[in-house]
Design a protein around this motif. Structure first.
Motif: not given
Length: 360
Positions: A312-320
């Motif tokens: 989930s945290a990795m997904n949010c980094v990818a959003v940026l």
């Protein structure tokens, strides 16, 4: 006159009964079971990331499924498929699967509610709490060393072989297309919750089922919606998306630091193409470093009050990263796959990270 009074009395009685029936019907409590409350998870606004980027960023809270992860959707579809195909039924109620943890938990809990039992095969290097949860929930588990998929000792191969020997149902989450079909509904929910305004969808891939089902639905609704893959170090999927070749430099002999991947992220990334993943419609992929994911996890706790898992945290980094690549996009949506409670002994453990020289 007598006949008239009888007619009025009868009419009144029917009306009274109708009103009483309607009242009682409204007062009945819906008899929903565990399988009836899977899905329809909320979509929340990530204020801190939105303000940081000047975009609208949302996350679908899949950790709010009854089994605390997105894999509830997959597990239910796999079990339903087993019953539909006659591989599960009165004579056989045992499910076999190779898993990194979350699918196993969901299969076990949903299986329990439907009278089935699970025999699961897992790598022996996962976070300890995953084994504890599975055993507490009643799954029979066997730990195996992490090896290549071509090895007969691979956890999926072991599950498939044992299912054949014992006459059980091998769920096969990587290649059973019931997996990706379950996530057409997830895509539908996302599209409707954003009122069709979504411009970009971002998530990681494990089996490939989630990103395949969601991407297909979104692209059918609007072919211009971008779909972005978040991939951990050592996985080959990002390279496959961007160049058409399923390869990463860690595949070279002597370069791989850890099998299967050089990452603390569990449950996502792959070095092969599954039948589910091959259905995905992905525009671009990013490799997200462990350090970035660990820092994002802390930010989500501190700024959003969200205690989520590693992917989930990795997904949010990818959003940026997606915001930078696609500045024309305004509305971004990602997935919060599961809770951080399953990652305390590794991803959230500073001593573990220091011992394995993982920056944070």
């Amino acid at each position: 006159m007598k006949k008239l009074w009888l007619k009025l009395l009868m009419g009144t009685s029917i009306l009274t009964l109708a009103i009483a029936y309607s009242y009682l019907k409204k007062k009945q409590i819906p008899k929903k079971r565990l399988v009836d409350i899977i899905g329809n998870t909320p979509l929340i606004y990530l204020k801190s990331l939105s303000e940081q980027t000047g975009r609208e960023i949302y996350a679908k809270c899949e950790f709010m499924n009854p089994g605390s992860s997105m894999k509830d959707r997959t597990a239910l579809a796999l079990i339903q498929y087993g019953f539909q195909q006659g591989q599960l039924g009165i004579k056989n109620k045992t499910i076999y699967e190779g898993t990194s943890g979350s699918t196993g938990v969901s299969l076990t809990l949903i299986g329990n509610s439907l009278g089935c039992k699970c025999k699961l095969y897992l790598q022996n290097d996962l976070a300890q709490e995953k084994y504890n949860i599975l055993q507490t929930c009643g799954a029979i588990i066997e730990k195996v060393p992490p090896v290549s998929i071509v090895d007969s000792e691979h956890f999926c191969k072991k599950a498939e072989k044992q299912a054949k020997i014992e006459g059980g149902y091998y769920a096969d989450q990587f290649h059973n297309l019931a997996n990706q079909q379950a996530h057409f509904q997830t895509g539908k929910e996302i599209y409707e919750q954003t009122n069709g305004l979504i411009d970009c969808f971002i998530m990681s891939s494990g089996t490939g089922g989630s990103i395949a089902g969601i991407s297909q639905y979104l692209k059918r609704k609007n072919k211009n919606i971008k779909v972005i893959l978040a991939d951990p170090p050592g996985s080959s999927l990002k390279t496959h998306v961007n160049s058409g070749v399923c390869y990463t430099y860690q595949e070279a002999e002597g370069h791989r630091l850890k099998n299967p991947f050089d990452t603390v992220i569990e449950g996502c990334g792959l070095n092969r193409l599954t039948k589910n993943y091959m259905q995905a419609q992905i525009d671009y992929g990013f490799t997200i470093q462990d350090k970035e994911s660990i820092q994002m996890a802390q930010l989500l706790i501190e700024k959003e009050g969200l205690f989520v898992g590693a992917s989930s945290a990795m997904n949010c980094v990818a959003v940026l990263k997606a915001v930078q690549k696609y500045p024309e996009c305004k509305v971004f949506v990602t997935i919060l796959c599961d809770s951080g409670q399953r990652y305390l002994s590794k991803f959230y453990n500073k001593e573990y990270l220091q011992q394995h020289q993982i920056e944070y």
